[in-house]
Design an enzyme around this catalytic site. Structure first.
Site, short mmCIF file in Angstrom:
data_model
loop_
_atom_site.label_atom_id
_atom_site.label_comp_id
_atom_site.label_asym_id
_atom_site.label_seq_id
_atom_site.Cartn_x
_atom_site.Cartn_y
_atom_site.Cartn_z
N LYS A 1 -12.68 -79.69 -4.08
CA LYS A 1 -13.34 -78.97 -5.35
C LYS A 1 -13.26 -79.78 -6.40
O LYS A 1 -14.10 -79.89 -7.22
CB LYS A 1 -12.83 -77.64 -5.37
CG LYS A 1 -12.98 -76.80 -4.23
CD LYS A 1 -13.96 -75.59 -4.79
CE LYS A 1 -14.34 -74.68 -3.70
NZ LYS A 1 -13.39 -73.77 -3.14
N LYS B 1 -22.24 -80.78 5.57
CA LYS B 1 -21.87 -79.20 5.93
C LYS B 1 -22.48 -78.45 4.82
O LYS B 1 -22.74 -78.66 3.57
CB LYS B 1 -20.70 -79.38 5.40
CG LYS B 1 -19.90 -77.77 5.55
CD LYS B 1 -18.70 -77.88 4.47
CE LYS B 1 -18.42 -76.41 4.31
NZ LYS B 1 -17.46 -75.86 3.44
N LYS C 1 -22.07 -73.23 -0.27
CA LYS C 1 -22.59 -72.78 -1.54
C LYS C 1 -22.58 -73.80 -2.53
O LYS C 1 -23.50 -73.75 -3.43
CB LYS C 1 -21.58 -71.35 -1.93
CG LYS C 1 -21.69 -70.33 -1.07
CD LYS C 1 -21.05 -69.15 -1.57
CE LYS C 1 -20.57 -68.35 -0.34
NZ LYS C 1 -19.21 -68.24 -0.34
#
Ligand code: ADP
Ligand code: TRP
Length: 329
Positions: A114, A193, A196
């Protein structure tokens, strides 16, 4: 009967990767459970690690709950709730954090991923696997059906349960993860992949015209229509197979057309059209149910409130036992 539990973050629109990796398993597994003994929740505390707009978060929590119900989560079998309506999990997170070695938290791949994607390196994001462990351990789940990217988190939950039990006596069950058939992560329209946060998703609820356009934009190579193609490396085929299932005759038929194009040829455009038609067929009923749920906002509120009451009672009981075990009261 093993207890099932899983969650999904309200950090954007639910997509086909979520469906194939996680939600389809949840819908399938709930059928084997006694009434209300499967637990699915909207991971709202988790989304707070990355979502910064209060209105956006509020809207996404409702929307994900509606989408799960539309896709077949049945409130008569599954206890559906929002994570923040079960605040016991944050209390348990603390007890677990105190048996979590820094070295275990440091291994977390999702924090690094992230942060690499540009999200804030906040402490919530860093301790996220401990909160996820609390989600799983509070209602005493046995099986956690998730996509491949969540395996490490479930293993951390299992490790923390074992460490706590070893230190203070048996309080927690040791959970195990479960992957969907095939188990691979679904690729997005760019072949990476589907996620979102990559802007490469396919929304099974999108209106037909933009949905078709989206599917037509899936990455493909320049192999000619009459030349054999490798289905395994093509995102359109991988998505088709994951949605239809490996045993569906339409999957075998499509694979044959890739490997041995029929007279007149078979190009990626044909495969994409087949995927578009498959999605309309597979999600037709869910799209209709979603429209009904959107028209009756009270319904989803009632379902979430009932789910939270049930999950809370179980979580309270576990947290009280964990508190006592470690010397609090
Ligand atoms: P995202 O990565 O899009 O933010 P979440 O982290 O909310 O998705 O994931 C919810 C569930 O969907 C998890 O069990 C996760 O493993 C699964 N999942 C997400 N993306 C994929 C994918 N591309 N393929 C298979 N499963 C996926
Ligand atoms: N971390 C999961 C994800 O991003 C969501 C999640 C939070 C979860 N708590 C959980 C999944 C507990 C399974 C069990 O996909």
């Amino acid at each position: 009967m093993p207890r099932i539990l899983s969650g999904i973050q309200p950090s954007g629109q639910l997509h086909l990767g979520n469906f194939c990796g996680a939600v389809a398993q949840w819908v399938e597994l709930q059928k084997t459970q006694a009434a209300h003994d499967s637990f699915i929740f909207v991971a709202s505390y988790h989304a707070l690690t990355t979502v910064r707009s209060a209105d956006e978060l509020r809207g996404a929590i409702r929307q994900i709950a509606i989408d799960l119900l539309a896709l077949g989560i049945d409130p008569a079998r599954t206890c559906l709730y929002a994570q923040h309506d079960v605040p016991e999990v944050t209390e348990l997170q603390w007890l677990l954090a105190c048996v979590c070695p820094m070295s275990l938290a440091d291994k977390g791949v999702s924090f690094k991923d992230k942060v690499a994607k540009g999200f804030d390196a906040n402490l919530g994001l860093y301790t996220y696997p401990v909160l996820m462990a609390a989600d799983i351990l509070a209602p005493q789940a046995d099986i956690v059906p998730v996509g491949k990217d969540q395996i490490q988190h479930v293993e951390i939950a299992r490790d923390l349960a074992a460490k706590f039990n070893h230190q203070y006596g048996e309080v927690f069950k040791l959970p195990a993860y479960r992957l969907a058939e095939g188990g691979d992560l679904l690729p997005g329209i760019d072949g990476q992949k589907m996620s979102k946060s990559y802007g490469n998703t396919i929304d099974p609820f999108q209106d037909e015209k933009p949905l078709r356009k989206r599917i037509m934009s899936i990455k493909s190579d320049s192999t000619a229509v009459d030349a054999p193609k490798d289905p395994e490396t093509d995102p359109t085929f991988c998505i088709f197979r994951a949605v239809a299932g490996r045993a569906d005759p339409r999957t075998a038929e499509l694979e044959r057309k890739y490997r041995e194009p029929p007279a007149g040829g078979f190009g990626y455009g044909h495969a994409k059209q087949a995927l578009f038609e498959l999605l309309l067929d597979r999600f037709g009923a869910a799209r209709a149910r979603r429209a009904q749920l959107l028209a009756d906002p009270g319904e989803v509120d009632r379902i979430l409130a009932a789910g939270a009451a049930k999950a809370r009672a179980l979580a309270r009981d576990t947290v009280d036992r964990a508190r006592k075990a470690c010397g609090l009261g």
